[in-house]
Structures are given as C-alpha cells and as structure tokens.
Design an enzyme around this catalytic site. Structure first.
Site, mmCIF file in Angstrom:
data_model
loop_
_atom_site.group_PDB
_atom_site.id
_atom_site.type_symbol
_atom_site.label_atom_id
_atom_site.label_comp_id
_atom_site.label_asym_id
_atom_site.label_seq_id
_atom_site.Cartn_x
_atom_site.Cartn_y
_atom_site.Cartn_z
ATOM 1 N N HIS A 3 -4.859 6.709 0.005
ATOM 2 C CA HIS A 3 -5.225 7.827 -0.862
ATOM 3 C C HIS A 3 -4.863 9.118 -0.144
ATOM 4 O O HIS A 3 -5.310 9.358 0.976
ATOM 5 C CB HIS A 3 -6.729 7.806 -1.175
ATOM 6 C CG HIS A 3 -7.129 6.682 -2.082
ATOM 7 N ND1 HIS A 3 -8.445 6.400 -2.392
ATOM 8 C CD2 HIS A 3 -6.386 5.780 -2.753
ATOM 9 C CE1 HIS A 3 -8.481 5.359 -3.209
ATOM 10 N NE2 HIS A 3 -7.253 4.972 -3.438
ATOM 11 N N GLN A 47 -5.807 0.535 -5.428
ATOM 12 C CA GLN A 47 -4.678 0.073 -6.229
ATOM 13 C C GLN A 47 -4.875 0.441 -7.695
ATOM 14 O O GLN A 47 -5.432 1.487 -7.991
ATOM 15 C CB GLN A 47 -4.453 -1.434 -6.042
ATOM 16 C CG GLN A 47 -3.875 -1.811 -4.707
ATOM 17 C CD GLN A 47 -4.915 -2.295 -3.740
ATOM 18 O OE1 GLN A 47 -5.996 -2.701 -4.102
ATOM 19 N NE2 GLN A 47 -4.577 -2.283 -2.468
#
Length: 441
Positions: free
Chosen positions: A59, A243
């Site tokens: 991230h 994901q």
C-alpha cells in the site's frame, strides 16, 4: 448531482453510529489505491485492522512529499492515536514487519510501537515457504506470484502444520512444527533439483525465531478482545483488506488468485468480528483496470496502449516493481465485486490518469462464442476467449480537486453507478490527501 470538495477528512460520519465498522476492499485485481483511501478514512477512525494477506501486498501512502510503502502495517500507522492491529487472517513475514516499523519510527510517522497489536493467531511465513514458492514459480504452472511464500504459508495453515505467532514463544513446540514441515518439504525440494534444508539451517531458524519472539512480545495480544472492547465503547473501527476481490480464492479468477479471502466477509473472518457489526463496505476501484501476473484480463489493452497508460499511471508493483498489465475499466468484473462484497459505495481512483486520452472506454459485456454476456463467468477458459463490449465516453481535461468535474467525467461516474448498483462517493484525482473529491447527491 452535486460535487462537494473537502480538503482533508473523508466523509465525517456522526459519532452516534453505534459499533461502526467500515470495511475497505479492493474491487479489482489489487493495486486500486486502497492505501490512500484507508489513510483518509483512518483520520476519522480509532482503530485500523489489517485482516488478511502478507508481505505480497503493498500500500503506497503519500505524506506531503514523502512516499511510504507498507506491506504489513495497517495504513492507519500515519495517524497518531489510531490503534493498528494485525489480525489472525494474516501471514506475517516478521523481518519485513520489523523493517516497516523501524522505517516508520525513523521518519517520525509512527509515534510509538504501543499502538501496534499483533494477533497471536496470525501465521508466520518461514524461509521454507519462500523456497517452495520459488520452485513452483519456475515451473510450467507458474501463476505469477510475488514469491514471498504466501501461498505455501496458507497451505501449511490449512494443513494444520502452520506456525502461528503464539508458537514463537514456545521453543519446544516451534521446533516440532519446523521439523514436521521440513520432513514433508525436503523430498519435494530434492525432487525438483533443489537442496534439502539441513539440521544446521533448522537451528538457524530457531535462533532467528527466538529473536523475533523477544522483539514481538510487547506487541502481541488478542485482537478479538481488543475489538470487542472498542465496540463496547462505540469506537470507530476500520477493516483493511489486501489485494482485490477478483483475486479472492473462492470468487476470483481461480486459479490465478491469491491464497486468502479478499472480500468483506473475509475481512470479518480475519479480524475476528461478526458481519452484523459492519455498517459500510467501501470498494476501491481505478478508473481503468490493471492486474499483475498471469490470468484472464478481458479488457486488456494492446502492448503499445498498455505501456502508455502504465507510464502515465506509474503502474509498477509496489512490492515487486513488476510492470502491471493495463486495460479499460471492466464493469462486468466490478459488478461481480460489488455483489460478492456487499459494497455500499465506491471510491474511484486515478481519474486524473485518463485526462487527455482521446476517448475513455468502459467494458459493459463480453462476447463469448458469438453470444454477449453481462455476468462474470466462473470459467477461466471463457474469460480467456472473451471479447470486450465497450461503451465510449468523450475525453476530459485535467481532473483537479479544486474544480468541478467535467461533464464527461460525471457521465462516466454515473455509468458506473447505474451498471454496478453502488454509488460513487469518492473521486480521487491524484495521490495526495487533498486531491480527493467527495460526491453527495
């Protein structure tokens, strides 16, 4: 349609909401820009929980001119006072976790490790997990994983030979588990022409694990109990997945998926909370589509067009640096994601990347065997042969947070809402926190 711009905070929900739990999920094949949205939401939360996955997910958070990439730490790490929990559904590379903590501390982005709680039920990725995955990814059946040992670690978990965080504090139990795993895996290593793991290497693993335990001890505690206490105090909790929905092991493009549940239901499972406590499910989706690794991708662009979009969008994996495959927004896949997650609202990211394109396309159906379908097929072979059916939109100029969205952009967003059945509440037009438009009707 009224667009309202707020400079920093994301949709301030009233504090009267009881036991408010928000789940944020990726609504494509990952890399949707979840980090930024979770970072904004964390500013209005008391706690952020990472619920599943491991160091295979990156991230990217932008703080001023500083970019921080987290793989294991929840995105709320940037907000003082926000508790950051790592749930039982995760598989944790302990060395990577320590590296992220040290980096955040050195940048002054993490005020204290007392805000971090690691579930004793989370599993640990071990060196032999990475070793077996490297072997598999060299075979003809490679699916394009990150080679971080995630799949084999989840396989050990399902086979009940997994090593949990709690096992690190029991040397005798840990030795037994490692030796059991090595006994099963060494014949596989040898069969594929690799070397067996030696007794010396086992002792090295045990020594490393002892160091992990000592450093982890202050951070380990029951995430289930912590969340139950927060719920009793009406604190605001944010569950952060990894994901994307189309990589879900049950509902994604199997076998080209990850090894865990990436849906909102999976987030509840990984955190240890009941679904009845969830009040919002926010799906994150790019204004176009990308995926990394092998697998069907009906709306994928040509090599030349894909490279152009990749350069404009910086589409390279945050974890591996691999170039992402690029294509137009696939509304058939997105509607599937909305349905399996119960998404109540969408955040559309990277709208600015499409600025200046001659035209913008969205996929509204697949032609398979001469028949147009609008439902997402379970059969991978059907997806491999699917030809996208497109709806076209006029080009738009640069999308900026301090200006109203262009008519063609609004039409684009309304098309998404109509097709998938979820409102678009957030439009992101850049990586910065302030480059966000919050839409209300």
């Amino acid at each position: 349609m009224v667009c309202r711009i707020r400079q920093r905070n994301l949709i301030r929900k009233k504090r009267e909401d009881k036991m408010a739990i928000t789940v944020v999920v990726g609504a494509q094949w990952g890399d949707e820009g979840k980090g930024k949205i979770v970072d904004l939401l964390a500013d209005e939360s008391d706690c952020v929980v990472r619920t599943a996955g491991g160091a295979n997910a990156g991230h990217t958070l932008c703080v001023g001119d500083v970019k921080l990439v987290t793989h294991l730490l929840p995105s709320g790490v940037l907000h003082p006072g926000v508790e950051c929990l790592l749930g039982a559904g995760m598989v944790i590379d302990v060395d990577t976790l320590f590296e992220e903590i040290d980096e955040a501390l050195s940048r002054g982005l993490l005020d204290t490790t007392s805000r971090i709680k690691v579930s004793p039920r989370a599993h640990v990725t071990m060196p032999y997990h990475r070793k077996i995955e490297l072997i598999r990814e060299k075979s003809a059946n490679a699916i394009g994983t990150t080679k971080r040992g995630i799949g084999p670690c989840y396989a050990s978990k399902a086979d009940r030979f997994g090593i949990r965080i709690n096992d690190l504090f029991s040397p005798s139990r840990l030795r037994t588990l490692i030796e059991q795993n090595i006994a099963e895996l060494n014949p596989v290593f040898v069969a594929f022409g690799d070397s067996a793991i030696t007794a010396t290497e086992v002792e090295s693993m045990l020594s490393t694990a002892a160091g992990w335990a000592e450093k982890l001890r202050p951070m380990v505690g029951s995430v289930v109990d912590a969340l139950a206490e927060m719920q009793s105090q009406d604190k605001r909790i944010l569950l952060e997945g990894a994901q994307g929905a189309m990589l879900d092991v049950d509902h994604g493009t199997y076998p080209f998926v990850t090894s865990s549940s990436t849906t909102s239901a999976g987030a509840c499972q990984g955190a240890g909370v009941g679904p009845s406590a969830v009040t919002r499910v926010i799906g994150i989706c790019k204004a176009y589509t990308t995926r990394v690794g092998a697998g069907p991708f009906p709306s994928e662009l040509s090599i030349e067009a894909s490279e152009s979009l990749r350069q404009k969008g910086g589409e390279y994996g945050a974890t591996t640096g691999r170039p992402r495959r690029c294509g137009w927004l696939d509304l058939v896949a997105l509607r599937h994601a909305v349905r399996i997650n119960g998404i109540t609202e969408l955040a559309i990211t990277k709208i600015d990347v499409l600025s200046g394109e001659p035209e913008v396309l969205v996929c509204i159906g697949y032609e398979i065997g001469g028949i147009t379908v609008t439902e997402f097929p379970a059969d991978t072979a059907s997806l491999d042969n699917a030809k996208p059916v497109y709806k076209r939109f006029s080009a738009w100029s640069n999308a900026e947070a301090d200006k109203p969205l262009a008519d063609s952009t609004v039409e684009f967003l309304e098309c998404i809402e109509s097709f998938v059945g979820a409102k678009v509440s957030i439009a992101s037009v850049g990586p910065g926190r302030k480059q966000t438009i919050f839409r209300e009707k």
